[in-house]
Design an enzyme around this catalytic site. Sequence first.
Site, PDB file in Angstrom:
ATOM      1  N   ALA A 174     -37.960  -4.378 -20.705  1.00 57.74           N
ATOM      2  CA  ALA A 174     -38.046  -4.114 -19.265  1.00 57.74           C
ATOM      3  C   ALA A 174     -39.127  -3.062 -18.964  1.00 57.74           C
ATOM      4  CB  ALA A 174     -36.680  -3.709 -18.726  1.00 57.74           C
ATOM      5  N   SER A 175     -38.887  -2.235 -17.958  1.00 58.45           N
ATOM      6  CA  SER A 175     -39.930  -1.318 -17.474  1.00 58.45           C
ATOM      7  C   SER A 175     -40.212  -0.151 -18.402  1.00 58.45           C
ATOM      8  CB  SER A 175     -39.543  -0.782 -16.091  1.00 58.45           C
ATOM      9  OG  SER A 175     -39.508  -1.826 -15.143  1.00 58.45           O
ATOM     10  N   THR A 176     -39.445  -0.008 -19.486  1.00 63.82           N
ATOM     11  CA  THR A 176     -39.736   1.075 -20.422  1.00 63.82           C
ATOM     12  C   THR A 176     -41.108   0.924 -21.058  1.00 63.82           C
ATOM     13  OG1 THR A 176     -38.671  -0.104 -22.264  1.00 63.82           O
ATOM     14  CG2 THR A 176     -37.290   1.388 -20.973  1.00 63.82           C
TER      15      THR A 176
END
Length: 627
Positions: A327-329
């Site tokens: 995801a956005s990590t």
Amino acid sequence: MPKRRETLKDSEQEVRVFRNRSLLAIVLVVLMSAGLVARLAYLQIVQHEVFITRSDKNRVRVEPLPPTRGLLLDRNGQLLAENRPTYNLTIVPERVDDLDATLGLLVDILELPDTDVAALKTRSRQRQRPYQSALLLSDLDEEQIAQLAVNRYRLPGIEVEAQLLRYYPDTDIMSHVLGYVGRINAEEVKTLDKGNYAGTHFIGKTGVEREYEAVLHGQAGLRKVETNARGRVLRELGRTDPVPGQNITLTIDKKLQQLGYELLDGRRGSIVAIEPSSGEILAMVSSPGFNANLFVTGISHGDYQALRSDPDLPLYNRAIRGQYPPASTIKPFEALAGLENGVITPNTKVYDPGFYKLPEHERRYHNWLRWGHGRVDMRRAIVVSNDTYFYNLAHDLGIKRLSEFMHRFGFGEDTSHDVYGAASGVMPSDEWKRSRYGQVWFPGETLSVGIGQGYWLSTPLQLATATAVLANRGDWVAPHLAKRIDGEPVTPPKLKQDIELAKEEWWDLINTAMEDVMTGSEGTGRRSGQDLAYRMAGKSGTAQVFTLANDERYNAAELEERLHDHALFIAFAPIEKPEIAIAVIIENAGGGSSHAGPLAREMLDAWLVDKKQDEDSDESSVAGEEA
């Protein structure tokens, strides 16, 4: 009347017959005697050495002496795996006249289920060589030992042996890291060193126990004993002592590991913490855990089925085997990829109306904030986790350059030094898709990868490793679990090339943006970044479990719990000299900033604040005692 003929006795004929028969009998006796004498001569003279050896074997027996397994300790010397004395039941099948009858009698005496006869018979064959004992039962209780002592005369070939048995005092929180030992099975018997494993009944199956089996096991010894006709030992004639296994001090901090397990509180998830400068894994939590001690003595069918049928999969090591969309990590890493490949500059701005469209395509790829963030540059795109900016960046980079750059951080690879069973995850590319599915790569799939979704899968260990490399400004140190072996430091090899960027200040730009995630007014992690006693860099992520249709909105209230989003968070601190990098994943928890972020903050506080206070307190106590 006819004249009767009189038969006269022929004495000479009778003498000849008698003489011939006697001669034949004498010849037969002589031949048989000669055969017996020849056989006796062969046995007594020619085969003298063979039979004297067999005779000595009946009187003198060589018994293996298994080594003591090495201990496992945490980085502070806290015991994690020990050996406790126990009594095991063994059998030497060659000394048993009727194996089935003896095993049946054994089951009756110990009041075991009748179904155990087949299992005991199978175990009686699992050994390295003839006349070596095979393990039937482990960890006998006092009542069983008493029953066996009373019925000893009825059970030839069966012995109760005192041995050391592996025991894990903190099994639930350490089960996935340490793994466990178990009985040597038939397949393992074929490949093991028969001499070194003579008399050994257990071997490492998973985790550290498996990875460092050769170190922990040691070297077997032997002793020569004199026995009577019943096999009882009369005296010891000679001995070669076994060499005990080496003790291993792990990089794991027991307190930090326990805190991580308590923070997850039985939820499905994982927390991995690494010291960036050394690559030492400080904590590697997988929740839920399980009781590894059940496997040491041989887990029952019922207990094993209960673990396997548990929907939370307690046997599944999520820290190294769980593969999740990052995801956005990954947005800070992707921003570096854009800078390094000249696709963006720190000042490049993108207008976000709440969605992104590929050129000449009508499909909308939505930002998580439906009405958009307006004009965003690289720093703000990271701080607010803007999807539109990274859709655009991923499209401009292309999947080839994006995939190649992410491999430099270890995505799609197992970069650990000694973590047994670590998965490599998936870092997709067009070549990967053609090889895996026989299909071409589509531009829309690049956009999904650009926000850490789609085919991209990463393990918590990989995320923590990549975060540690980011904290190190590109310097690579392989993550590892062994700190010292018998006091000697363990230095992992260089498994990856250091990452060198065209401009060194780009590391500072990313670090500043990740710090603003925690402390900025728009930062997605600001709830976890309040009242910090140190400078912290972080990034949240929320991974979709299933794909939404175009223009469909995610509504957790309408979905069952296991379809909710995964919560993710990565962080490192202090920014100026990182001492810890961490990755947190909680399955089906929801937003990463609200659920995973607070756990990361508590772990960092425990390591950077609480630990320092404890050390200062200990130093003050020592100083007071010396005074």
